[in-house]
Design a protein around this motif. Structure first.
Motif, PDB file in Angstrom:
ATOM      1  N   UNK A  45       0.745  -1.161  -0.069  1.00  0.00           N
ATOM      2  CA  UNK A  45      -0.141  -0.386   0.006  1.00  0.00           C
ATOM      3  C   UNK A  45       0.478   1.469   0.431  1.00  0.00           C
ATOM      4  N   UNK A  46       1.712   0.996   0.550  1.00  0.00           N
ATOM      5  CA  UNK A  46       3.187   2.564   0.954  1.00  0.00           C
ATOM      6  C   UNK A  46       3.404   2.896  -0.522  1.00  0.00           C
ATOM      7  N   UNK A  47       3.972   1.163  -0.949  1.00  0.00           N
ATOM      8  CA  UNK A  47       4.671   1.444  -2.258  1.00  0.00           C
ATOM      9  C   UNK A  47       4.215   2.123  -3.545  1.00  0.00           C
ATOM     10  N   UNK A  48       2.636   1.818  -3.679  1.00  0.00           N
ATOM     11  CA  UNK A  48       1.376   2.412  -4.810  1.00  0.00           C
ATOM     12  C   UNK A  48       1.522   3.925  -4.138  1.00  0.00           C
ATOM     13  N   UNK A  49       1.509   4.563  -2.852  1.00  0.00           N
ATOM     14  CA  UNK A  49       1.049   6.021  -2.188  1.00  0.00           C
ATOM     15  C   UNK A  49       2.737   6.299  -2.788  1.00  0.00           C
ATOM     16  N   UNK A  50       3.472   5.804  -2.737  1.00  0.00           N
ATOM     17  CA  UNK A  50       4.616   6.025  -3.596  1.00  0.00           C
ATOM     18  C   UNK A  50       4.687   7.505  -4.787  1.00  0.00           C
ATOM     19  N   UNK A  51       4.652   6.063  -5.285  1.00  0.00           N
ATOM     20  CA  UNK A  51       4.219   6.791  -7.132  1.00  0.00           C
ATOM     21  C   UNK A  51       3.683   8.169  -7.072  1.00  0.00           C
ATOM     22  N   UNK A  52       2.211   7.317  -6.447  1.00  0.00           N
ATOM     23  CA  UNK A  52       1.420   9.302  -6.671  1.00  0.00           C
ATOM     24  C   UNK A  52       0.471   8.269  -5.654  1.00  0.00           C
ATOM     25  N   UNK A  53      -0.584  10.229  -5.248  1.00  0.00           N
ATOM     26  CA  UNK A  53      -1.674   9.698  -4.389  1.00  0.00           C
ATOM     27  C   UNK A  53      -2.616   9.011  -4.608  1.00  0.00           C
ATOM     28  N   UNK A  54      -3.323   8.074  -4.065  1.00  0.00           N
ATOM     29  CA  UNK A  54      -4.895   7.165  -4.604  1.00  0.00           C
ATOM     30  C   UNK A  54      -6.004   8.482  -3.539  1.00  0.00           C
ATOM     31  N   UNK A  55      -5.666   9.849  -3.184  1.00  0.00           N
ATOM     32  CA  UNK A  55      -6.678   9.872  -3.778  1.00  0.00           C
ATOM     33  C   UNK A  55      -7.075  11.233  -4.260  1.00  0.00           C
ATOM     34  N   UNK A  56      -8.870  10.894  -4.442  1.00  0.00           N
ATOM     35  CA  UNK A  56      -9.728  10.777  -5.177  1.00  0.00           C
ATOM     36  C   UNK A  56     -10.346  11.926  -5.709  1.00  0.00           C
ATOM     37  N   UNK A  57     -10.363  13.194  -4.531  1.00  0.00           N
ATOM     38  CA  UNK A  57     -10.742  14.142  -4.329  1.00  0.00           C
ATOM     39  C   UNK A  57     -12.049  13.625  -3.322  1.00  0.00           C
ATOM     40  N   UNK A  58     -12.651  15.045  -3.019  1.00  0.00           N
ATOM     41  CA  UNK A  58     -13.964  14.583  -2.165  1.00  0.00           C
ATOM     42  C   UNK A  58     -13.709  13.938  -0.956  1.00  0.00           C
ATOM     43  N   UNK A  59     -12.800  14.818  -0.197  1.00  0.00           N
ATOM     44  CA  UNK A  59     -12.036  13.546   1.016  1.00  0.00           C
ATOM     45  C   UNK A  59     -12.214  12.279   0.818  1.00  0.00           C
ATOM     46  N   UNK A  60     -11.523  11.127  -0.088  1.00  0.00           N
ATOM     47  CA  UNK A  60     -11.348   9.828  -0.231  1.00  0.00           C
ATOM     48  C   UNK A  60     -10.056   9.397  -1.068  1.00  0.00           C
ATOM     49  N   UNK A  61      -9.496   8.679  -0.249  1.00  0.00           N
ATOM     50  CA  UNK A  61      -8.644   7.853  -1.090  1.00  0.00           C
ATOM     51  C   UNK A  61      -8.789   6.470  -1.379  1.00  0.00           C
ATOM     52  N   UNK A  62      -7.981   6.079  -2.574  1.00  0.00           N
ATOM     53  CA  UNK A  62      -8.371   4.508  -2.724  1.00  0.00           C
ATOM     54  C   UNK A  62      -7.020   3.422  -2.914  1.00  0.00           C
ATOM     55  N   UNK A  63      -6.398   4.190  -1.563  1.00  0.00           N
ATOM     56  CA  UNK A  63      -4.929   2.747  -1.573  1.00  0.00           C
ATOM     57  C   UNK A  63      -5.400   1.289  -2.540  1.00  0.00           C
ATOM     58  N   UNK A  64      -4.431   0.838  -3.137  1.00  0.00           N
ATOM     59  CA  UNK A  64      -4.250  -0.480  -2.993  1.00  0.00           C
ATOM     60  C   UNK A  64      -2.869  -1.262  -3.546  1.00  0.00           C
ATOM     61  N   UNK A  65      -3.115  -2.277  -2.730  1.00  0.00           N
ATOM     62  CA  UNK A  65      -2.015  -3.242  -3.099  1.00  0.00           C
ATOM     63  C   UNK A  65      -2.138  -4.116  -3.615  1.00  0.00           C
ATOM     64  N   UNK A  66      -1.401  -5.404  -4.089  1.00  0.00           N
ATOM     65  CA  UNK A  66      -1.221  -6.580  -4.105  1.00  0.00           C
ATOM     66  C   UNK A  66      -0.411  -7.411  -3.054  1.00  0.00           C
ATOM     67  N   UNK A  67      -1.201  -9.053  -3.149  1.00  0.00           N
ATOM     68  CA  UNK A  67      -0.884  -9.926  -2.346  1.00  0.00           C
ATOM     69  C   UNK A  67      -0.531 -11.231  -2.247  1.00  0.00           C
ATOM     70  N   UNK A  68       0.422 -11.784  -2.790  1.00  0.00           N
ATOM     71  CA  UNK A  68       0.205 -12.926  -3.102  1.00  0.00           C
ATOM     72  C   UNK A  68       0.197 -14.197  -2.323  1.00  0.00           C
ATOM     73  N   UNK A  69      -0.637 -13.727  -0.594  1.00  0.00           N
ATOM     74  CA  UNK A  69      -1.696 -14.157   0.199  1.00  0.00           C
ATOM     75  C   UNK A  69      -3.553 -14.697  -0.230  1.00  0.00           C
ATOM     76  N   UNK A  70      -3.565 -13.765  -1.558  1.00  0.00           N
ATOM     77  CA  UNK A  70      -4.401 -13.943  -1.471  1.00  0.00           C
ATOM     78  C   UNK A  70      -5.300 -14.120  -2.636  1.00  0.00           C
ATOM     79  N   UNK A  71      -6.511 -15.309  -2.775  1.00  0.00           N
ATOM     80  CA  UNK A  71      -6.896 -15.482  -3.801  1.00  0.00           C
ATOM     81  C   UNK A  71      -8.063 -14.758  -4.265  1.00  0.00           C
TER      82      UNK A  71
END
Length: 150
Positions: A45-71
């Motif tokens: 999640x932090x790595x994605x934020x370092x690429x650019x903010x996931x804030x989309x306006x109106x006081x909302x952010x959608x941080x996202x990341x990947x995981x090898x543990x999820x199906x």
């Protein structure tokens, strides 16, 4: 389509977060299926934020990341008690963090699009901000109010 149909799990919580990283840390803990995966998700999640903010306006952010543990994808909606700086043009008080399996590509983008559409509706944002607790947040996500058509 309801988020529960698109994700394995969606959790909600009202949170007192001091800053972006504490919000991301809480989200990673809720997203992780196993305790060992929490640190990896936080770093994703932090790595994605370092690429650019996931804030989309109106006081909302959608941080996202990947995981090898999820199906299947998992999501967490946090309503922050006080807005925090997510590096966008305004502070953020609604955070929808998402973790997807590493192999997701097209599905990842479709989920982000669906989330952006949900949060673009002022009635949904207002209802989430007025929700008393995590259970109320969950009910709103399950059955979002929509702005009436003109």
């Amino acid at each position: 389509m309801p988020l529960n149909d698109l994700m394995a799990a969606v959790s909600t919580r009202v949170l007192a977060a001091a800053d972006r990283d504490s919000a991301l840390r809480a989200a990673a803990g809720m997203l992780a299926c196993r305790e060992a995966a929490e640190d990896a998700l936080f770093h994703s999640l932090r790595e994605r934020e370092s690429v650019g903010s996931t804030a989309i306006g109106h006081g909302i952010a959608i941080p996202h990341g990947r995981s090898s543990t999820l199906q299947r994808p998992r999501g967490v909606l946090l309503r922050l008690q006080r807005p925090v700086d997510f590096g966008g043009s305004e502070p953020v008080d609604l955070v929808f963090a998402m973790a997807v399996p590493e192999h997701y590509t097209h599905q990842h983008l479709m989920l982000l699009s669906e989330l952006a559409e949900i949060f673009s509706d002022a009635h949904v944002r207002d209802a989430l901000r007025a929700a008393a607790d995590g259970d109320a947040l969950k009910r709103i996500l399950d059955h979002p109010p929509r702005t009436p058509a003109p």
